[in-house]
Each structure stands twice: as C-alpha cells, then as structure tokens.
Design a protein around this motif. Structure first.
Motif, PDB file in Angstrom:
ATOM      1  N   UNK A  51     -46.719 -62.535  19.316  1.00  0.00           N
ATOM      2  CA  UNK A  51     -47.686 -61.735  19.638  1.00  0.00           C
ATOM      3  C   UNK A  51     -47.639 -60.356  19.000  1.00  0.00           C
ATOM      4  N   UNK A  52     -48.760 -59.414  19.108  1.00  0.00           N
ATOM      5  CA  UNK A  52     -48.755 -58.434  18.270  1.00  0.00           C
ATOM      6  C   UNK A  52     -47.551 -57.383  18.672  1.00  0.00           C
ATOM      7  N   UNK A  53     -47.301 -56.303  17.852  1.00  0.00           N
ATOM      8  CA  UNK A  53     -46.695 -55.340  18.041  1.00  0.00           C
ATOM      9  C   UNK A  53     -47.402 -54.245  18.804  1.00  0.00           C
ATOM     10  N   UNK A  54     -47.378 -54.156  20.190  1.00  0.00           N
ATOM     11  CA  UNK A  54     -48.199 -53.279  21.123  1.00  0.00           C
ATOM     12  C   UNK A  54     -47.410 -52.071  21.263  1.00  0.00           C
ATOM     13  N   UNK A  55     -48.447 -51.054  21.072  1.00  0.00           N
ATOM     14  CA  UNK A  55     -47.911 -49.713  21.361  1.00  0.00           C
ATOM     15  C   UNK A  55     -48.183 -49.433  22.845  1.00  0.00           C
ATOM     16  N   UNK A  56     -48.142 -48.202  23.450  1.00  0.00           N
ATOM     17  CA  UNK A  56     -47.735 -48.143  24.914  1.00  0.00           C
ATOM     18  C   UNK A  56     -48.168 -46.509  25.242  1.00  0.00           C
ATOM     19  N   UNK A  57     -48.755 -46.314  26.376  1.00  0.00           N
ATOM     20  CA  UNK A  57     -48.738 -44.860  26.893  1.00  0.00           C
ATOM     21  C   UNK A  57     -48.439 -45.097  28.472  1.00  0.00           C
ATOM     22  N   UNK A  58     -47.978 -44.194  29.088  1.00  0.00           N
ATOM     23  CA  UNK A  58     -47.757 -43.919  30.411  1.00  0.00           C
ATOM     24  C   UNK A  58     -47.281 -42.722  30.878  1.00  0.00           C
ATOM     25  N   UNK A  59     -47.251 -42.087  32.120  1.00  0.00           N
ATOM     26  CA  UNK A  59     -46.691 -40.992  32.503  1.00  0.00           C
ATOM     27  C   UNK A  59     -45.498 -41.180  33.678  1.00  0.00           C
ATOM     28  N   UNK A  60     -44.455 -40.637  33.299  1.00  0.00           N
ATOM     29  CA  UNK A  60     -43.267 -40.991  34.347  1.00  0.00           C
ATOM     30  C   UNK A  60     -43.684 -40.242  35.675  1.00  0.00           C
ATOM     31  N   UNK A  61     -43.654 -40.859  36.856  1.00  0.00           N
ATOM     32  CA  UNK A  61     -43.698 -40.242  38.148  1.00  0.00           C
ATOM     33  C   UNK A  61     -42.743 -39.212  38.615  1.00  0.00           C
ATOM     34  N   UNK A  62     -42.864 -38.635  39.536  1.00  0.00           N
ATOM     35  CA  UNK A  62     -41.825 -37.860  40.106  1.00  0.00           C
ATOM     36  C   UNK A  62     -40.975 -38.828  40.767  1.00  0.00           C
ATOM     37  N   UNK A  63     -39.558 -38.386  40.748  1.00  0.00           N
ATOM     38  CA  UNK A  63     -38.694 -39.469  41.309  1.00  0.00           C
ATOM     39  C   UNK A  63     -38.981 -39.606  42.919  1.00  0.00           C
ATOM     40  N   UNK A  64     -39.071 -40.970  43.236  1.00  0.00           N
ATOM     41  CA  UNK A  64     -39.024 -41.356  44.552  1.00  0.00           C
ATOM     42  C   UNK A  64     -40.408 -40.853  45.153  1.00  0.00           C
ATOM     43  N   UNK A  65     -41.393 -40.801  44.455  1.00  0.00           N
ATOM     44  CA  UNK A  65     -42.624 -40.213  44.952  1.00  0.00           C
ATOM     45  C   UNK A  65     -43.688 -41.354  45.168  1.00  0.00           C
ATOM     46  N   UNK A  66     -43.494 -42.376  44.416  1.00  0.00           N
ATOM     47  CA  UNK A  66     -44.841 -43.278  44.138  1.00  0.00           C
ATOM     48  C   UNK A  66     -44.606 -44.564  44.987  1.00  0.00           C
ATOM     49  N   UNK A  67     -43.894 -44.699  46.083  1.00  0.00           N
ATOM     50  CA  UNK A  67     -43.565 -45.891  46.863  1.00  0.00           C
ATOM     51  C   UNK A  67     -42.800 -47.026  46.171  1.00  0.00           C
ATOM     52  N   UNK A  68     -43.025 -48.160  46.501  1.00  0.00           N
ATOM     53  CA  UNK A  68     -42.288 -49.347  45.886  1.00  0.00           C
ATOM     54  C   UNK A  68     -40.900 -49.525  46.306  1.00  0.00           C
ATOM     55  N   UNK A  69     -40.109 -50.165  45.608  1.00  0.00           N
ATOM     56  CA  UNK A  69     -38.761 -50.440  45.868  1.00  0.00           C
ATOM     57  C   UNK A  69     -37.991 -48.872  45.622  1.00  0.00           C
ATOM     58  N   UNK A  70     -37.066 -48.564  46.700  1.00  0.00           N
ATOM     59  CA  UNK A  70     -36.642 -47.267  46.731  1.00  0.00           C
ATOM     60  C   UNK A  70     -35.768 -47.238  45.005  1.00  0.00           C
ATOM     61  N   UNK A  71     -35.705 -46.191  44.639  1.00  0.00           N
ATOM     62  CA  UNK A  71     -35.139 -46.126  43.142  1.00  0.00           C
ATOM     63  C   UNK A  71     -35.866 -46.534  42.117  1.00  0.00           C
TER      64      UNK A  71
END
Length: 607
Positions: free
Chosen positions: A372-392
């Motif tokens: 496949x292509x060489x994808x680039x990426x963008x994101x923003x790291x969340x504040x630790x343990x503030x966005x739910x999901x699996x703890x950690x």
C-alpha cells in the motif's frame, strides 16, 4: 466435563446462592406434592419463590459440572396441559452433580429466582431449585423428547409491553406463548428443546458461543445473517447456542453456515444474551462458503474516505499485518482513513503514557509492506485516562492519509484541551486549528473520545472531516430484559454528543453552505436511532449507509442482530453530487476469526 477458566463463562448462570441481591424471595414456607410446572407457574416469577418444596419428581436431562453454575436440569415426563408452564427446571448443586442423564429423581430444596448479572442489569430471572437434597429413584430412563423450536412455534411479535405499575416489568404478566416470542421461550425455560438445520447468524466467539435463527427468512441479509432494522422489528428467531461438551470441539462457524441436523439440550437463561440452548447434542457444521468482501477502487477523480475501528490496537498486538492487508486489499487503499481505538504506545499499561506514534507507525509500515501507500497521519493525544475505553489504553481517533492523493491542511493551535472553531476566510469556511478537537471541555465528552476535526485538500477542493467515536451502549438493558421496551440509558450522553457534533457541522455550513463536510466513525448507534436523527438534523448531514438496500445495512453483528454502529454522514453538497458510492465492507463482523468486531466503511465521491 471441561474446565472453563473464562470469567465470563463462569458467570453465565452463577447460582442464586452466590448472590443474595439477585434473589427474589417471598416469605419462607413449605410446599408438598409440588411438580415442576407448579414451580414454574404462568408468569416469569415462580409462585413458590422462597419456599421449600419436597420430593419434586423428574428425569435428569443434562448435567453441568463446570464453571460457577454446577448442577443439572430435571424435567417432568408427565406434563400438564397448560402451554404457559414449563416442565423443566435447573437444580443448582454448587459442585459437580452426582446424578446422570436418565436418572429418575426427586428433589427437595428451596425455589429461588436468580437474576443473571444482578438486579441492576434489568435481566429476567431464572427459576431454579437451590440447596437440594436429591434421591435417585431409578437410572437409565428415557429422557423426555425435546420440544422443537422452529418458525411455526415462535410468534412474530417479540415481547409484551411491560406493566406501568411495575416500572415496565413483564415479570408479573401472564405468559402468552402463542403471542410473544419471549413468552414462548420463557414457557420452555429449563426444558429439553431442539432446533434443526439452523443457520448461523452470529459467528462463533472466543467464549464458544454462536447464534442461530429458527426463522430462515426473518429479515435475512444478503450474506446469511439477520438485519436489525428498527426497534419495532425484532428478530424473534434468534437463539444463542452453547455446548455442554468440550469447548475444543465447539464448531468454528461463520455467518451463513448451518448446524445441520438436530441441536438439542436444555433452554437456559444467562446475562450474555438471554435464552440459550445449552446443547447436549450439536448439529454438524455445514459451511456456507462466506468470503470477505473487497470494495471497488476509487477513480483518479474520486476521493475515497473510510472509517475503521481497529479494536484497541497497540504495538503488542499480532494483527498489524492483517489490518494492513485489509486496508490495502479489501479497502483498496482509501485516500483518507479515520481509525478508531488506536491505543497509546504501551497499550493498557496505565503509567501516564499518551503518545501513540509507535502504534501508528507500526500500522503504516505494515501497510507499505502489504503493497500500500506510505500514509501520513495526524492526531491529538488525549489527556491521560480521560477518554474512556480500556483503562490505560488512551484510545483515540487517527487520520491516515495518502499524501500522493490528498493533502492535509495543517493549522497550528490544536491540542487535547483547546476547542476547534470555524472562521470565514475569503468567503470560505476554515477551521481555527487543523487537526483540532471538538469541544473537549463539554460535559458531553466526559470519559469519552473527543471528535477529531481536520481539513483536507483534494484536487483543489477543501473537505472537512470529523472523526468520531461516540459513547458506547454499555449499561443499556438487553433485548431480553424484564423491562419492555428495554431502557437505553447510554443514549443520554450519546445524544448530547450528537448534538455537539451537529452544532459544529452547522457552524461550518453557516459560513459556507456548499462545504463538503464528512462526520464519520464509530457512532455506536443505529442509522434509524435518535442519535442518527440528531446528527442529521434538518438535512445538515445524511447517513450515507442509507443509500444501501436495507438488507445490506450493517457494520457489526451482536447477539444474532446485524446492525449499524459505524456511519459516514455527509453534507448536502456531497449528497447532491449524484456520484456518491457507499460500501460497508464485510471483513470482520461475520467471521469467527475476525481481527476487529467492526466492519470498515468506505465512501467514494467527487468533491
């Protein structure tokens, strides 16, 4: 019998004696000359709950010597003439039962009503006899013939409306097994039942369970499942199948496969799906030949945008090559991929790490290795343990994009706590930060993933993309709950989130009414839901999965229901383009060897 270490399986039908809060009792008393149909009664609650019963006769139909719910099922070979009263009941022994199938026994013990999952779950209760004293009268008796459960015997209406005086509970209502599917199943609780040539509608899961339908044509999907199309059109033929045999021998089935011949055993009730046929005899697996789908490649003038929940992906996982192959081959390398459930660099280890660059780069490298292509990426790291999901785990959304096809418009200022806004520049809408997070301080996003917004440029046109992962359905009452209709408590937060996303889209369109806007991701709700209606508003967005035939609208398969959780919603400019193509690419949800529980979605259009 097998030893099952899974905590989930061990908790399937933990006996009432293990959880007093789950027991429905009345004043202790003593009952003589009682038979099983008397104990079961004509409602969901035994008229003898809390009472001691003496010398209840029956034939042992099955035994369970593993897990937390050790015991056996006993059935009266001399039934009454009331179709509402079950002739079978579970006897909880707490240790490996000392009876054998075919034994004629009498049981003395206390009748109890156990609610799997606890009373807070809203589940129906399971009638059982606890603290038993058992006398074996004889051995080698014929087991009562199983009751055949099929499309003719299960009503098309799912459940009665609960009693308003009992907070919507159906527990006290008289059973109407010829009118309601749930009443039919309840009237068979504990009895030996059988399905024949049953089609698999949810693949075998890691807990050695699968779901079949006894109604072959009920809301059938093109690929052999059963589609969940509205709150009012329940799939009444769904039935969970487990086995009393070795889990190693349980069939590895996909949707569309068949358990050929008879599958028979007692009808149980557990917290993970309700009525369950616990099979003493399993049908033979007959494959339906289901294959994973591949979408069409976008043309040079088409922008392909995808959403894919990769289910808690972190660097320790062994699925990167498979995810990469899916993106390259099955999704045909979309120009933009919104990923949900990307975990930080050390996965569930809760040590303050929030950076996910190792996770993302490992996936990008695997995609290149897959051709496949060489994808680039963008994101923003969340504040630790503030966005739910699996703890950690610190799950978040990530944009992958192919820089040879599409550009990301970087605009500084976006971080985990700063809200992205919309401005007007030269008559066009523009994000104040790209990437940016949508209203991260809003209470709607407490302990939940904040949407990620970004601007993309394709062939000189701007496309706004908002990546979402809304509040999960955790905490909602199950479809087999004692409360009908079930309470969907998770909607409260999800509706607030949908309101915030819709307001942001509306802000963009207020500045530029012909803007190309896409809101996509794991919306954790159906295309017909209140959540979807809030997102769509007065036409500001439209869920593009509704461009598919109803029999093809699903992204997830849960308890025998193929349903929509992942969506791509588009603004009027995209919808009116008349060249929109949508594909729910079924590579996971229907298969026992899935690498995620979600199917990715792809939208192709010309900006």
């Amino acid at each position: 019998m097998p030893s099952r270490s899974s905590a989930r399986l061990a908790a399937l039908t933990v006996a009432a004696a293990c959880g007093a809060a789950s027991v429905v009792l009345i004043s202790p008393a003593h009952a003589d000359s009682v038979r099983i149909h008397d104990i079961q009664g004509t409602t969901r609650i035994s008229p003898f709950a809390g009472q001691k019963v003496t010398d209840v006769p029956g034939i042992v139909t099955a035994t369970r010597g593993y897990g937390s719910s050790k015991g056996f099922w006993v059935q009266d070979p001399t039934p009454d003439d009331d179709p509402a009263t079950s002739e079978g009941v579970f006897v909880f022994t707490g240790s490996a039962p000392k009876v054998a199938v075919g034994d004629s026994v009498t049981v003395t013990g206390t009748v109890s009503e156990y609610v799997p999952g606890g009373t807070s779950s809203g589940n129906q209760s399971l009638t059982q006899i606890t603290k038993p004293a058992i006398t074996t009268v004889s051995a080698g008796n014929a087991v009562p013939a199983p009751v055949v459960v099929d499309e003719d015997s299960v009503p098309d209406e799912y459940a009665p409306t609960g009693d308003p005086a009992a907070s919507g509970s159906i527990n006290g209502l008289s059973l109407e097994p010829s009118t309601y599917a749930l009443d039919r199943y309840e009237s068979l609780e504990g009895m030996n039942v059988q399905v024949t040539d049953a089609r698999v509608v949810t693949a075998t899961d890691p807990h050695s369970e699968l779901w079949v339908t006894v109604k072959p044509w009920e809301h059938r999907s093109r690929r052999g499942g059963t589609v969940y199309g509205s709150y009012d059109s329940q799939n009444t033929g769904r039935l969970q199948i487990q086995s009393l045999g070795s889990t190693a021998d349980f069939p590895k089935a996909n949707v569309g496969d068949t358990l050929a011949g008879p599958t028979a055993g007692p009808l149980d009730f557990n917290q993970f799906g309700g009525y369950t046929l616990v099979a003493s005899k399993l049908g033979t697996l007959k494959t339906g030949g289901l294959e994973r789908e591949t979408t069409q490649r976008q043309s040079s003038r088409e922008l392909a945008v995808a959403t894919y929940n990769v289910e808690n992906l972190d660097p320790s996982d062994a699925t990167f090559d498979k995810h990469a192959a899916a993106i390259v081959n099955n999704l045909q390398s979309p120009d933009v991929v919104s990923l949900e459930e990307i975990q930080d660099n050390n996965g569930a280890k809760d040590d303050g790490t929030v950076d996910a660059s190792e996770t993302v780069h490992k996936l990008i490298d695997a995609i290149v290795a897959a051709g496949g292509p060489k994808y680039d990426w963008r994101s923003i790291d969340p504040v630790n343990d503030q966005d739910g999901g699996e703890p950690g785990g610190n799950i978040r959304q990530v944009f992958l994009f192919n820089p040879e096809r599409v550009s990301f418009v970087d605009r500084a200022g976006g971080d985990s706590t700063t809200a992205v806004g919309v401005t007007k520049v030269h008559g066009k809408a523009q994000l104040t930060a790209s990437p940016g997070r949508l209203a991260p301080a809003d209470a709607a996003w407490n302990n939940s993933r904040k949407p990620l917004a970004g601007e993309f440029a394709f062939r000189g046109k701007t496309v706004f993309v908002i990546a979402n992962h809304l509040n999960s359905k955790g905490g909602d009452q199950g479809l087999t709950a004692q409360y009908q209709p079930p309470v969907r408590s998770s909607e409260i937060q999800r509706h607030a989130q949908a309101t915030a996303v819709h307001a942001f889209v509306k802000d963009i369109l207020a500045v530029q009414k012909n803007a190309d806007v896409i809101a996509l991701g794991d919306m954790n709700d159906f295309e017909f839901s209140g959540t979807a209606k809030i997102l769509e508003g007065d036409g500001e967005l439209w869920s593009a999965i509704k461009s598919l035939p109803r029999s093809e609208r699903y992204t997830y398969d849960y308890q025998g229901n193929q349903q929509v959780l992942d969506q791509i919603l588009v603004s009027p400019a995209i919808r009116r383009g008349c060249d929109l193509e949508y594909d729910s690419v079924h590579i996971n949800s229907e298969f026992h060897d899935q690498i995620s529980d979600h199917d990715p979605q792809v939208l192709r259009f010309r900006p």
